[in-house]
Design an enzyme around this catalytic site. Structure first.
Site, mmCIF file in Angstrom:
data_model
loop_
_atom_site.group_PDB
_atom_site.id
_atom_site.type_symbol
_atom_site.label_atom_id
_atom_site.label_comp_id
_atom_site.label_asym_id
_atom_site.label_seq_id
_atom_site.Cartn_x
_atom_site.Cartn_y
_atom_site.Cartn_z
ATOM 1 N N LEU A 607 0.787 -1.409 0.099
ATOM 2 C CA LEU A 607 -0.009 0.055 -0.033
ATOM 3 C C LEU A 607 0.900 1.240 0.003
ATOM 4 O O LEU A 607 0.647 2.309 -0.663
ATOM 5 C CB LEU A 607 -0.936 -0.077 1.224
ATOM 6 N N ASN A 608 1.802 1.184 0.603
ATOM 7 C CA ASN A 608 3.086 2.395 0.885
ATOM 8 C C ASN A 608 4.293 1.790 0.980
ATOM 9 O O ASN A 608 4.599 1.329 2.118
ATOM 10 C CB ASN A 608 2.348 3.123 1.968
ATOM 11 N N LYS A 610 7.059 2.880 1.503
ATOM 12 C CA LYS A 610 7.916 3.724 2.711
ATOM 13 C C LYS A 610 7.394 3.008 3.946
ATOM 14 O O LYS A 610 8.376 2.892 4.854
ATOM 15 C CB LYS A 610 7.289 5.246 2.605
ATOM 16 N N GLU A 682 4.910 -8.677 10.830
ATOM 17 C CA GLU A 682 5.450 -9.824 11.468
ATOM 18 C C GLU A 682 6.415 -10.536 10.684
ATOM 19 O O GLU A 682 7.501 -11.284 11.096
ATOM 20 C CB GLU A 682 4.489 -10.589 12.351
#
Length: 725
Positions: A607-608, A610, A682
Site C-alpha cells: 500500500l505504501n 515507505k 511480523e
C-alpha cells in the site's frame, strides 16, 4: 522511493500524521490535558511466591498530597477467575488487589494516588509490606520439566508417522534449540488516564485493540460495555504487549472510582519488565530426516515453554513447521510448565519468530549434512499446498523470494565449506532462511463522512482501529483517496476511539488488510448509494463532487463492512519471504558483526512502500536483536529479573546493524481479500535469527543453537562434525 502508480494506494508518501508527531500535537495516552487529574504509582511485590501478612500505610498517608493508598484490604471488588489458570486472551478480565496471594516477583500489591507524580512515587516507597515467603517458588526451568503439561487439544498436531519417516531417512538429525525470555519494550510506556463518572468510564489508554479493551474493563468491573469508552488515538509501539488490558489500567479505573477524580498511571520502564508481559523461554527439540537426494521424510518440533501459575499462555512455536515444507510425516507438540513468573503473552510474530529460528537452523543443518546448497534444499521441498490444512495456498512465491534474494545478495560467492572465506582475522559467512507468516483478515466496520464546499470534497474516515506506529493513518487515507477519487490531502482519518465503528484492532498482521478493506467498503457504499439516488449506473464514472452536487447535498455519511469471503476460507493465506545475512566473526575473540542483510518478501499489494519498508526494517532489527543480545535473565533464587533496565537489557543500535536491502515482489492476492493485501508487520522478524545463525555456522563451522549468540558461546562451542579446523 518512486512508484509508477498514480492513485493514492501504492505511493511512497510521507505519513499523513507525521507533522502532528514532530510538532508534539499527536496525543499519546498520558498526554491528554484532563482537568483535575491526579497521579498514581503502583507498588510491586518483592517475593516470587507467598502471602502478604501485614501492610503499614501510615507513613505514606501522612505525606502531604497523598490522596489514597489502595491495597487488597480496601480495593474495589472485581470479577475474578472461576477456574485455576485460565487461558489469557485479548479481552480477558484483569482482576488486581483482590487477595493477599503473591504469584510472581513484581506482582502489583498496592497503589498510591497523589496530587503529583513525584509525590505518588515517593509515597509508594513508604508503604511497608511484610510477607510470608513460601520456600519453593517455581523459578528453575530445568528442575520443573516433569511438571510440563499439555494445555489443550490444539497444542499437538501430526500427520503421517514421524518415527517411520525417520527410519526411512538416509540422514537424520536430533537437535535442541533454545530462545530466552524477551521483553517488548515499545518506546511509549504503558499508560492510562482513567475517569469514572456516574458509572461510566472514559479511558485514554495505550492499547492496541480498543474494542477488546472495552470488553475487558466492563467485564472486570461488571458494568455494561456501552458505559466504557476507550481512546487510543496514537500508540507509541506495542509489539503485542498492549494487545490486552494489563493491571495498571484496571488500577487506574479503580482509583478514579474510589477518589472521584481522573487518575493517570504511567508504568515505569522497570515495571515494563515485571508487569506488561514477556516472550517465553522456549526449549525446542527438532527431529528431521531426509533421503540422500534431499527429499524430506520426517520433521518433528517439540516445544517446552512456561506460563504463570495463575494464567495460561502458549506460544505456538511449531506453527511454521506444520506448513512450510513438503514433508509427509510431521509432528508438532507444545508443553507448558507453571512457574512463579508473570504471565507471558504475544510478542511480535509469537511462535513464528522463535519457532522459525529452530526450524530454519535445522533445515540448514540437514543441508550441510547432505552437502546440498541450503537454497536448493529448501526449493526441492517447496509445496503449493498447506499440508497441515489440506488446502492450497492462495498464493506462494517462496521460491521466487529465494531465487531473487540469492541473485541480489550474491549467493554464488558463498563457499560451501565453513571457515574457508576469510579476510585477515575475520571469518566470513553467508546464511539464508525462509520466512512465512499467516495473513489474517478480519471483519471490519468503517464510516465515511463526506463534506462538499465550493466543488471541493473533504472526506473523514472513522473506525476504532489503532496506529501503533505502523502507518495505519496513512494507508487508510491512501485507500480512501483511491476509492473516492480525491487527493490524500483531502482525507481526514480518525482512529482509536471505541465510539467509532468496530475493527479487530492492531495485532497479528491483520491490520492493513482489515482496515483498508473496511475503508474501501464504506467508500464504495457511499458512491453506490449516491449513484442509486440519481439512477446512475454503477459502472459510470462520476466524481464524488459531482455526485453530491447531483443529489443537492453538501454532507453525506455511509457505513461499510468488509469480511473474509468463502473463497478465502477455502485457502491457506500466508505472506512469504527470504532472509540473507553476511556476518564476519573474529576467530580469536568470537566478536561478530552483521555486514549485510537482504530481505525479499511477497506480501500482497504494498500500500505504501515507505511505511512497509519501515515495518521490515523494524522486524529485521528485532530479529537481529534476538541473535545479538536480547535476553531477560531470572535470578535463580528469588525469581526477580536481573536484567531490569536498558543498562543491562541490550537492544540493537545503529552500529549493530548492517547495510540492508528490502525487496517487495509484485503480488496482488485477490483470494486474500478484494484489495490483494497481506500482512507484513511480523514477516520481517520471522527467521531473521535463523539466517544469522546459519551465516555464523558458514563462517565458523560452529552451530549456535542457543540465543543470543554471544562471543563467549562462540569461543566455547565445538566445531561441528565434518568441519575442518
Amino acid at each position: 522511493m518512486k512508484t509508477l502508480k498514480a492513485s493514492g494506494v501504492g505511493k511512497a508518501i510521507d505519513r499523513v500524521e507525521g507533522h502532528l508527531k514532530v510538532t508534539g500535537m499527536a496525543k499519546y495516552a498520558s498526554e491528554f490535558p484532563i482537568e483535575n487529574k491526579v497521579y498514581a504509582q503502583a507498588i510491586n511485590s518483592t517475593i516470587a511466591k507467598g502471602e502478604i501478612t501485614s501492610i503499614d500505610t501510615s507513613e505514606a498517608e501522612k505525606l502531604k498530597g497523598v490522596l489514597k493508598v489502595i491495597t487488597y484490604k480496601n480495593a474495589e471488588k472485581l470479577k475474578t477467575f472461576d477456574k485455576e489458570r485460565p487461558a489469557i486472551a485479548t479481552d480477558t478480565i484483569a482482576p488486581v488487589l483482590q487477595d493477599n496471594k503473591i504469584h510472581y516477583y513484581g506482582e502489583y500489591v498496592g497503589l498510591v494516588v497523589a496530587e503529583t507524580f513525584e509525590i505518588a512515587q515517593h509515597a509508594a516507597r513508604l508503604v511497608k509490606y511484610t510477607y510470608k515467603k513460601f520456600s519453593d517458588p517455581a523459578i528453575r526451568f530445568d528442575e520443573l520439566k516433569s511438571k510440563a503439561y499439555k494445555p489443550n487439544d490444539k497444542s499437538d498436531y501430526s500427520r503421517g508417522d514421524v518415527d517411520k519417516g525417520l527410519a526411512e531417512a538416509d540422514i537424520s538429525i536430533d537437535s535442541v534449540y533454545t530462545t530466552p525470555i524477551e521483553h517488548h519494550h515499545p518506546m511509549e510506556l504503558h499508560a492510562i488516564i482513567a475517569s469514572w463518572e456516574n458509572g461510566k468510564v472514559t479511558a485514554y489508554a495505550s492499547q492496541q485493540m480498543v474494542e477488546d479493551a472495552t470488553i475487558a474493563i466492563s467485564d472486570t468491573f461488571q458494568i455494561p460495555q456501552e458505559n466504557v469508552r476507550v481512546i487510543a488515538s496514537y500508540v507509541g509501539g506495542g509489539f503485542g504487549s498492549k494487545l490486552n488490558v494489563e493491571r495498571h489500567a484496571i488500577l487506574g479505573v479503580m482509583a478514579s472510582k474510589m477518589i472521584g477524580s481522573p487518575v493517570q498511571i504511567t508504568v515505569t520502564r522497570n515495571q515494563m519488565f515485571t508487569n506488561t508481559g514477556l516472550r517465553q523461554f522456549n526449549e525446542q527439540r527438532m527431529k528431521i530426516g531426509a533421503k540422500n537426494d534431499g527429499t524430506l521424510t520426517a520433521l518433528a518440533h517439540e516445544t517446552i515453554s512456561h506460563t504463570s501459575t495463575n494464567m495460561e499462555f502458549q506460544e505456538q512455536c511449531g506453527m511454521v513447521t506444520k506448513m512450510l515444507y513438503k514433508v509427509p510425516n510431521n509432528k508438532v507438540t507444545h508443553r507448558l510448565i507453571p512457574m512463579n513468573l508473570q504471565t507471558p503473552f504475544a510478542m511480535r510474530a509469537p511462535g513464528e519468530a522463535t519457532g522459525s529460528f529452530a526450524l530454519e537452523s535445522v533445515i540448514d543443518e540437514m543441508a550441510w549434512k547432505l552437502k546440498m546448497d541450503p537454497i536448493e534444499f529448501r526449493i526441492k521441498n517447496d509445496t503449493q499446498t498447506d499440508l497441515s490444512k489440506d488446502q492450497p495456498f492462495s498464493s506462494r512465491l517462496l521460491v521466487e523470494c529465494l531465487r531473487i534474494g540469492a541473485e541480489k545478495f550474491g549467493w554464488e560467492n558463498r563457499k560451501q565449506e565453513p571457515r574457508t572465506n576469510t579476510n585477515g582475522n575475520w571469518l566470513i559467512g553467508y546464511g539464508v532462511s525462509a520466512a512465512s507468516r499467516n495473513s489474517p483478515y478480519q471483519k471490519t466496520h468503517s464510516k465515511v463522512i463526506l463534506d462538499a464546499e465550493n466543488g471541493k470534497v473533504q472526506a473523514t474516515i472513522q473506525m476504532d482501529a489503532t496506529d501503533i506506529g505502523t502507518g495505519s493513518y496513512t494507508i487508510i487515507a491512501q485507500t480512501a483517496s483511491e476509492y473516492l477519487g480525491i487527493p490524500v490531502e483531502n482525507i481526514n482519518v480518525e482512529l482509536g476511539d471505541s465510539d467509532f465503528p468496530v475493527t479487530p484492532g492492531s495485532g497479528g498482521s491483520w491490520g492493513a488488510a482489515s482496515y483498508c478493506n473496511g475503508a474501501r467498503a464504506a467508500c464504495e457504499i457511499a458512491v453506490s448509494e449516491l449513484k442509486k439516488k440519481q439512477n446512475i449506473a454503477e459502472e459510470e464514472e462520476v466524481s464524488i463532487a459531482e455526485l453530491l452536487k447531483k443529489n443537492n447535498l453538501t454532507n453525506y455519511e455511509a457505513k461499510g463492512m468488509a469480511e473474509p469471503s468463502e473463497e478465502f476460507k477455502k485457502h491457506s493465506v500466508f505472506s512469504f519471504g527470504a532472509n540473507f545475512s553476511e556476518v564476519w566473526v573474529d576467530k580469536d575473540t568470537g566478536m561478530w558483526k552483521i555486514k549485510r542483510m537482504v530481505n525479499v518478501g511477497s506480501a500482497g499489494r504494498i500500500l505504501n512502500p515507505k511505511t512497509a519498508y519501515g515495518q521490515i526494517i523494524g522486524g529485521l532489527t528485532m530479529g537481529a536483536g534476538m541473535a545479538i543480545a536480547e535476553q531477560t535473565r531470572v535470578e535463580p533464587n528469588f525469581g526477580n529479573f536481573i536484567t531490569r533496565s536498558f543498562a543491562d537489557y541490550h537492544v540493537p543500535v545503529n552500529l549493530d546493524l548492517a547495510n540492508i536491502d528490502v525487496i517487495f515482489l509484485p503480488e496482488e492476492d485477490k483470494i486474500a481479500n478484494k484489495m490483494g493485501i497481506k500482512g507484513i508487520g511480523e514477516l520481517g522478524i520471522t527467521s531473521v535469527a535463523g539466517s544469522i545463525a546459519n551465516a555464523i555456522f558458514n563462517a565458523t563451522g560452529k552451530r549456535m543453537r542457543d540465543l543470543p549468540i554471544t562471543p563467549e558461546k562462540l569461543i566455547d562451542a565445538p566445531l561441528e562434525e565434518g568441519v575442518t579446523a
